[in-house]
Design a protein around this motif. Structure first.
Motif, PDB file in Angstrom:
ATOM      1  N   MET A  86       0.831  -1.199   0.000  1.00  0.00           N
ATOM      2  CA  MET A  86       0.000   0.000   0.000  1.00  0.00           C
ATOM      3  C   MET A  86       0.871   1.257   0.000  1.00  0.00           C
ATOM      4  SD  MET A  86      -2.958   1.196   2.672  1.00  0.00           S
ATOM      5  CE  MET A  86      -1.760   1.587   3.939  1.00  0.00           C
ATOM      6  N   GLY A  87       1.935   1.257   0.803  1.00  0.00           N
ATOM      7  CA  GLY A  87       2.831   2.408   0.861  1.00  0.00           C
ATOM      8  C   GLY A  87       3.497   2.683  -0.479  1.00  0.00           C
ATOM      9  N   VAL A  88       3.971   1.635  -1.148  1.00  0.00           N
ATOM     10  CA  VAL A  88       4.601   1.800  -2.457  1.00  0.00           C
ATOM     11  C   VAL A  88       3.574   2.339  -3.455  1.00  0.00           C
ATOM     12  CG1 VAL A  88       5.656   0.595  -4.420  1.00  0.00           C
ATOM     13  CG2 VAL A  88       6.414   0.100  -2.089  1.00  0.00           C
ATOM     14  N   TYR A 121      11.196  -1.967  10.197  1.00  0.00           N
ATOM     15  CA  TYR A 121      11.409  -2.608   8.896  1.00  0.00           C
ATOM     16  C   TYR A 121      10.637  -1.848   7.808  1.00  0.00           C
ATOM     17  CZ  TYR A 121      11.542  -6.286   5.343  1.00  0.00           C
ATOM     18  OH  TYR A 121      11.733  -6.991   4.180  1.00  0.00           O
ATOM     19  N   VAL A 122       9.361  -1.585   8.072  1.00  0.00           N
ATOM     20  CA  VAL A 122       8.515  -0.859   7.123  1.00  0.00           C
ATOM     21  C   VAL A 122       9.103   0.524   6.845  1.00  0.00           C
ATOM     22  CG1 VAL A 122       6.241   0.262   6.883  1.00  0.00           C
ATOM     23  CG2 VAL A 122       6.399  -2.143   7.596  1.00  0.00           C
ATOM     24  N   LEU A 126      10.299   1.639   3.083  1.00  0.00           N
ATOM     25  CA  LEU A 126       9.565   2.716   2.415  1.00  0.00           C
ATOM     26  C   LEU A 126      10.406   3.983   2.288  1.00  0.00           C
ATOM     27  CD1 LEU A 126       5.899   2.299   3.688  1.00  0.00           C
ATOM     28  CD2 LEU A 126       6.893   1.616   1.491  1.00  0.00           C
ATOM     29  N   ASP A 127      11.307   4.208   3.234  1.00  0.00           N
ATOM     30  CA  ASP A 127      12.200   5.363   3.117  1.00  0.00           C
ATOM     31  C   ASP A 127      13.092   5.208   1.877  1.00  0.00           C
ATOM     32  OD1 ASP A 127      13.298   7.878   4.192  1.00  0.00           O
ATOM     33  OD2 ASP A 127      15.121   6.684   4.446  1.00  0.00           O
ATOM     34  N   LYS A 128      13.605   4.001   1.650  1.00  0.00           N
ATOM     35  CA  LYS A 128      14.432   3.751   0.463  1.00  0.00           C
ATOM     36  C   LYS A 128      13.616   3.916  -0.818  1.00  0.00           C
ATOM     37  CE  LYS A 128      17.494   0.574   2.885  1.00  0.00           C
ATOM     38  NZ  LYS A 128      17.748  -0.847   3.150  1.00  0.00           N
ATOM     39  N   VAL A 129      12.377   3.410  -0.811  1.00  0.00           N
ATOM     40  CA  VAL A 129      11.506   3.564  -1.978  1.00  0.00           C
ATOM     41  C   VAL A 129      11.252   5.053  -2.230  1.00  0.00           C
ATOM     42  CG1 VAL A 129       9.200   3.112  -2.927  1.00  0.00           C
ATOM     43  CG2 VAL A 129      10.414   1.295  -1.695  1.00  0.00           C
ATOM     44  N   ALA A 130      10.980   5.806  -1.151  1.00  0.00           N
ATOM     45  CA  ALA A 130      10.729   7.251  -1.297  1.00  0.00           C
ATOM     46  C   ALA A 130      11.953   7.962  -1.870  1.00  0.00           C
ATOM     47  CB  ALA A 130      10.329   7.861   0.047  1.00  0.00           C
ATOM     48  N   GLN A 131      13.145   7.593  -1.386  1.00  0.00           N
ATOM     49  CA  GLN A 131      14.376   8.208  -1.902  1.00  0.00           C
ATOM     50  C   GLN A 131      14.495   7.982  -3.413  1.00  0.00           C
ATOM     51  OE1 GLN A 131      16.605  10.044  -0.054  1.00  0.00           O
ATOM     52  NE2 GLN A 131      15.550   9.691   1.871  1.00  0.00           N
TER      53      GLN A 131
END
Length: 151
Positions: A86-88, A121-122, A126-131
């Motif tokens: 969902m976050g991605v 973990y989440v 998600l921080d890496k995906v956001a970056q």
């Protein structure tokens, strides 16, 4: 952040979890949630967008996740997997939603529904995906903060 959107995300995580575990159709799960009253206080249009959007974009979402997770996506804890997916989706398809909101909401969901420590973990994933997916937004926020500090 509106409480009805937060409630929509909570319901989406539960619905995605059920979908992942049972393979039931999205429509039947959505009807069940409606009948059980689990969509009261929920922004239904947002619930529908996320709940139907994640499965529609699942291949792309899981491909993005696989770049940043330490194991195959299908063996991630099902609660964490639902939250991450969902976050991605939100990071990729809702550019008007600040990435920090997506991260904070996902972290809170992991604290509410996940195992001990799953919020870390989440957050990390998600921080890496956001970056990667929101680099322009993140860079402009950093530059804005620097500018304020100089003024």
């Amino acid at each position: 952040m509106s409480q009805t959107k937060t409630n929509a995300r909570k319901a989406v995580v539960q619905a995605l979890y059920q979908w992942q575990m049972t393979g039931q159709s999205l429509i039947s799960i959505e009807l069940q949630f409606e009948e059980d009253g689990r969509l009261k206080g929920v922004q239904k249009s947002y619930f529908k967008e996320l709940f139907h959007g994640v499965p529609e974009c699942l291949d792309v979402i899981d491909e993005v996740l696989s770049e940043f997770v330490d194991r195959p996506v299908d063996v991630i804890d099902p609660v964490e997997r639902a939250i991450l997916r969902m976050g991605v989706y939100e990071l990729m398809h809702r550019p008007e939603m600040p990435y920090r909101v997506v991260l904070n909401e996902s972290i809170n969901l992991a604290k509410d529904f996940g195992a001990d420590g799953s919020h870390r973990y989440v957050n990390g994933i998600l921080d890496k995906v956001a970056q990667a997916k929101r680099a322009v937004e993140i860079k402009s926020k950093v530059q804005g903060a620097r500018q304020k500090a100089q003024d």
